[in-house]
Motif scaffolding. Structure first.
Motif, PDB file in Angstrom:
ATOM      1  N   PHE A  43       0.836  -1.196   0.000  1.00 41.97           N
ATOM      2  CA  PHE A  43       0.000   0.000   0.000  1.00 41.97           C
ATOM      3  C   PHE A  43       0.865   1.238   0.000  1.00 41.97           C
ATOM      4  O   PHE A  43       2.044   1.199   0.305  1.00 41.97           O
ATOM      5  CB  PHE A  43      -0.999   0.027   1.162  1.00 41.97           C
ATOM      6  N   ARG A  44       0.254   2.328  -0.410  1.00 28.61           N
ATOM      7  CA  ARG A  44       0.972   3.597  -0.445  1.00 28.61           C
ATOM      8  C   ARG A  44       1.337   3.983   0.983  1.00 28.61           C
ATOM      9  O   ARG A  44       0.538   3.830   1.902  1.00 28.61           O
ATOM     10  CB  ARG A  44       0.092   4.673  -1.089  1.00 28.61           C
ATOM     11  N   LEU A  47      -0.916   6.182   3.163  1.00 28.91           N
ATOM     12  CA  LEU A  47      -2.104   5.554   3.733  1.00 28.91           C
ATOM     13  C   LEU A  47      -1.786   5.018   5.128  1.00 28.91           C
ATOM     14  O   LEU A  47      -2.516   5.258   6.083  1.00 28.91           O
ATOM     15  CB  LEU A  47      -2.578   4.420   2.804  1.00 28.91           C
ATOM     16  N   TYR A  48      -0.652   4.332   5.230  1.00 26.34           N
ATOM     17  CA  TYR A  48      -0.246   3.781   6.525  1.00 26.34           C
ATOM     18  C   TYR A  48       0.016   4.914   7.522  1.00 26.34           C
ATOM     19  O   TYR A  48      -0.412   4.857   8.670  1.00 26.34           O
ATOM     20  CB  TYR A  48       0.999   2.913   6.357  1.00 26.34           C
ATOM     21  N   GLN A  50      -1.238   7.856   7.522  1.00 21.00           N
ATOM     22  CA  GLN A  50      -2.500   8.499   7.891  1.00 21.00           C
ATOM     23  C   GLN A  50      -3.234   7.679   8.964  1.00 21.00           C
ATOM     24  O   GLN A  50      -3.814   8.236   9.888  1.00 21.00           O
ATOM     25  CB  GLN A  50      -3.379   8.647   6.658  1.00 21.00           C
ATOM     26  N   ILE A  51      -3.160   6.360   8.832  1.00 17.71           N
ATOM     27  CA  ILE A  51      -3.801   5.507   9.836  1.00 17.71           C
ATOM     28  C   ILE A  51      -3.094   5.670  11.186  1.00 17.71           C
ATOM     29  O   ILE A  51      -3.743   5.770  12.227  1.00 17.71           O
ATOM     30  CB  ILE A  51      -3.812   4.034   9.380  1.00 17.71           C
ATOM     31  N   GLN A  52      -1.772   5.759  11.151  1.00 21.01           N
ATOM     32  CA  GLN A  52      -1.018   6.002  12.389  1.00 21.01           C
ATOM     33  C   GLN A  52      -1.502   7.278  13.060  1.00 21.01           C
ATOM     34  O   GLN A  52      -1.770   7.307  14.265  1.00 21.01           O
ATOM     35  CB  GLN A  52       0.473   6.159  12.077  1.00 21.01           C
ATOM     36  N   GLU A  54      -4.352   8.932  12.613  1.00 16.60           N
ATOM     37  CA  GLU A  54      -5.741   8.820  13.074  1.00 16.60           C
ATOM     38  C   GLU A  54      -5.805   8.025  14.387  1.00 16.60           C
ATOM     39  O   GLU A  54      -6.571   8.362  15.285  1.00 16.60           O
ATOM     40  CB  GLU A  54      -6.616   8.148  12.013  1.00 16.60           C
ATOM     41  N   ASN A  55      -5.008   6.981  14.492  1.00 14.99           N
ATOM     42  CA  ASN A  55      -4.999   6.173  15.715  1.00 14.99           C
ATOM     43  C   ASN A  55      -4.495   6.978  16.910  1.00 14.99           C
ATOM     44  O   ASN A  55      -5.036   6.885  18.008  1.00 14.99           O
ATOM     45  CB  ASN A  55      -4.134   4.924  15.529  1.00 14.99           C
ATOM     46  N   ARG A  56      -3.464   7.780  16.665  1.00 11.74           N
ATOM     47  CA  ARG A  56      -2.935   8.610  17.761  1.00 11.74           C
ATOM     48  C   ARG A  56      -4.004   9.589  18.233  1.00 11.74           C
ATOM     49  O   ARG A  56      -4.194   9.793  19.435  1.00 11.74           O
ATOM     50  CB  ARG A  56      -1.675   9.366  17.312  1.00 11.74           C
ATOM     51  N   LYS A  57      -4.718  10.172  17.262  1.00 11.55           N
ATOM     52  CA  LYS A  57      -5.788  11.114  17.631  1.00 11.55           C
ATOM     53  C   LYS A  57      -6.897  10.401  18.399  1.00 11.55           C
ATOM     54  O   LYS A  57      -7.461  10.947  19.335  1.00 11.55           O
ATOM     55  CB  LYS A  57      -6.383  11.753  16.374  1.00 11.55           C
ATOM     56  N   ALA A  58      -7.199   9.182  17.980  1.00 11.63           N
ATOM     57  CA  ALA A  58      -8.281   8.420  18.631  1.00 11.63           C
ATOM     58  C   ALA A  58      -7.938   8.157  20.097  1.00 11.63           C
ATOM     59  O   ALA A  58      -8.790   8.281  20.972  1.00 11.63           O
ATOM     60  CB  ALA A  58      -8.529   7.113  17.883  1.00 11.63           C
ATOM     61  N   VAL A  59      -6.678   7.822  20.354  1.00  8.64           N
ATOM     62  CA  VAL A  59      -6.274   7.548  21.743  1.00  8.64           C
ATOM     63  C   VAL A  59      -6.344   8.818  22.583  1.00  8.64           C
ATOM     64  O   VAL A  59      -6.626   8.778  23.784  1.00  8.64           O
ATOM     65  CB  VAL A  59      -4.862   6.907  21.785  1.00  8.64           C
TER      66      VAL A  59
ATOM     67  N   PRO B  26      -1.211   0.438  13.670  1.00  9.95           N
ATOM     68  CA  PRO B  26      -0.381   1.523  13.146  1.00  9.95           C
ATOM     69  C   PRO B  26      -0.288   2.677  14.152  1.00  9.95           C
ATOM     70  O   PRO B  26      -1.302   3.128  14.679  1.00  9.95           O
ATOM     71  CB  PRO B  26      -1.118   1.945  11.870  1.00  9.95           C
ATOM     72  N   GLY B  27       0.921   3.117  14.432  1.00 10.09           N
ATOM     73  CA  GLY B  27       1.133   4.159  15.443  1.00 10.09           C
ATOM     74  C   GLY B  27       1.351   3.568  16.827  1.00 10.09           C
ATOM     75  O   GLY B  27       1.863   4.229  17.727  1.00 10.09           O
ATOM     76  N   PHE B  28       0.935   2.318  16.997  1.00  9.26           N
ATOM     77  CA  PHE B  28       1.069   1.621  18.281  1.00  9.26           C
ATOM     78  C   PHE B  28       1.606   0.210  18.029  1.00  9.26           C
ATOM     79  O   PHE B  28       1.057  -0.783  18.511  1.00  9.26           O
ATOM     80  CB  PHE B  28      -0.284   1.585  19.016  1.00  9.26           C
ATOM     81  N   ALA B  58      -6.060   3.257  25.150  1.00 10.19           N
ATOM     82  CA  ALA B  58      -7.355   2.620  24.903  1.00 10.19           C
ATOM     83  C   ALA B  58      -8.071   3.359  23.780  1.00 10.19           C
ATOM     84  O   ALA B  58      -7.967   4.577  23.666  1.00 10.19           O
ATOM     85  CB  ALA B  58      -8.204   2.642  26.168  1.00 10.19           C
ATOM     86  N   THR B  98     -13.016   8.442  17.122  1.00 12.47           N
ATOM     87  CA  THR B  98     -12.287   9.601  17.646  1.00 12.47           C
ATOM     88  C   THR B  98     -13.320  10.583  18.182  1.00 12.47           C
ATOM     89  O   THR B  98     -14.292  10.905  17.489  1.00 12.47           O
ATOM     90  CB  THR B  98     -11.449  10.272  16.537  1.00 12.47           C
TER      91      THR B  98
END
Lengths: 75, 149
Positions: A43-44, A47-48, A50-52, A54-59, B26-28, B58, B98
């Protein structure tokens, strides 16, 4: 990092079963063809990344209870 | 084992409830063990995906069927092997949520769902290059579009 120079329609082979071909070059854009076994994920990179991100923001989400979230759906 | 968490204080986690994420998320990437936390008998579609290695990490997750009709995920053979999926019925799908300051603007990531093989307690975050889905779907808007059923 290994750096190779390739022209249009030239390829490189990685690990016997992955072939990367330069399909076309126009200005600063390169079209790349990849032949690889099905179990190779491709994958580009953006993309990876961006997912990283988004995950950081989600946490770092606002701290709310699941009950509050459920109420938001007016169930 | 007892885990000190950000959201629940100290909680007991049973070994059999631990879901293994071989590659982390990803990121973790270094967080390899998670547990899904929710109240018993709770019909809340929101749950927690809690890292067992770090109580501070979490994610709020939601079953995407709850707010999105016809959500399609494609499990590639590589992922299927990684999670040792034998029957697609064993697979549970979640979206990571989020929550911004204004809670009603909470979004779900439909581009990269978390999938879990419930039979083997193995999970991963799927990288889907599907143009129909984005990183930030407004959950309440999607829910309304579905008729809030």
């Amino acid at each position: 990092m290994l750096v190779l120079t390739r022209k249009r329609n030239e390829s490189i082979i990685i690990n016997d079963d992955i072939e990367i071909t330069v399909i076309d070059v126009q200005n600063d854009q390169v079209r790349i063809g990849i032949s690889a076994p099905k179990n190779v994920s491709i994958f580009r990179k953006e993309l990876y990344e961006q997912i990283q991100e988004e995950n950081r923001k989600a946490v770092e989400s606002k701290e709310v209870s699941l009950d509050e979230l459920k109420k938001g759906l007016k169930l | 084992m007892v885990l000190k968490t950000k959201n629940f204080g100290n909680i007991e986690i049973n070994e059999e409830d631990i879901i293994s994420f071989k590659k982390g998320l990803p990121g973790f990437e270094s967080y390899r063990r998670f547990a899904i936390l929710h109240k018993v008998d709770d019909e809340n579609p929101f749950k927690w995906l809690q890292s067992v290695d770090d109580g501070k990490v979490a994610f709020v997750i939601i079953n995407p069927q709850f707010f999105k009709d016809h959500y399609e995920i494609k499990v590639d053979p590589n992922t299927s092997d990684e999670l040792e999926i034998e029957d697609i019925k064993d697979v549970i799908v979640y979206s990571i949520v989020t929550i911004p300051e204004e809670v009603s603007k909470m979004t779900a990531n439909l581009k990269a769902p978390v999938i879990i093989n419930a039979k083997k307690n193995m999970g991963c975050q799927l990288v889907m290059d599907d143009e129909r889905y984005g990183f930030r779907h407004l959950i309440l808007d999607e829910f309304k579009k579905m008729g809030g059923k």
